[in-house]
Design an enzyme around this catalytic site. Structure first.
Site, PDB file in Angstrom:
ATOM      1  N   LYS A   9     135.672  79.125 131.352  1.00 64.53           N
ATOM      2  CA  LYS A   9     134.572  78.284 130.877  1.00 64.53           C
ATOM      3  C   LYS A   9     133.430  78.309 131.882  1.00 64.53           C
ATOM      4  CE  LYS A   9     134.671  73.595 130.783  1.00 64.53           C
ATOM      5  NZ  LYS A   9     134.831  72.226 130.260  1.00 64.53           N
ATOM      6  N   SER A  25     124.477  87.958 119.576  1.00 60.90           N
ATOM      7  CA  SER A  25     125.347  87.913 120.746  1.00 60.90           C
ATOM      8  C   SER A  25     124.833  86.879 121.741  1.00 60.90           C
ATOM      9  CB  SER A  25     125.410  89.268 121.447  1.00 60.90           C
ATOM     10  OG  SER A  25     124.116  89.620 121.885  1.00 60.90           O
ATOM     11  N   TYR A  58     129.722  86.981 120.507  1.00 63.95           N
ATOM     12  CA  TYR A  58     130.385  87.865 121.463  1.00 63.95           C
ATOM     13  C   TYR A  58     129.459  88.096 122.652  1.00 63.95           C
ATOM     14  CZ  TYR A  58     127.388  91.404 119.397  1.00 63.95           C
ATOM     15  OH  TYR A  58     126.291  92.096 118.950  1.00 63.95           O
TER      16      TYR A  58
END
Length: 127
Positions: A9, A25, A58
């Site tokens: 994270k 993205s 992504y």
């Protein structure tokens, strides 16, 4: 049984750019990716602390040391430059692996430099 667990994270990253006309993205400084074990093309969840929006996309690696956090394509509609976001990656693992798993959490400053590394979720508020 397999469980989906948080693997890494980036906490309180600052959005440096939102590029609507780029193919979708999120571009992330490669130094930050290395710090939390995230990879190019990996699926991530993004939570916008400013407006509550959540999305998945992504990763595209960005220039090392640049601090870049750029939401591209349609995701750019859900953020503004300067917004604080949380970027989370997940990993599937067995129950046995999950019991000892320690995610990598990087708390970032306003310039997207690592302020603190945590081995797990803190039990307190980080501002």
């Amino acid at each position: 049984m397999y469980r989906t667990m948080m693997a890494g994270k980036l906490h309180r990253a600052t959005v440096t750019e939102a590029n609507l006309n780029y193919v979708g993205s999120i571009t992330i400084d490669e130094d930050l990716l290395d710090a939390v074990g995230m990879l190019a093309n990996e699926k991530v969840q993004i939570v916008n602390n400013n407006n509550g929006a959540r999305l998945e996309t992504y990763i595209i690696p960005g220039k090392r040391g640049s601090g870049v956090i750029c939401l591209n394509g349609a995701a750019a509609r859900l953020v503004q430059e300067g917004d604080k976001v949380i970027i989370i990656s997940y990993q599937m693992m067995s129950d046995q692996e999950a019991k000892s798993h320690q995610p990598k959490v990087a708390v970032l400053d306003d310039q997207n430099k690592i302020e603190q590394m945590l081995g797990q979720e803190p039990a307190h508020t980080i501002l």
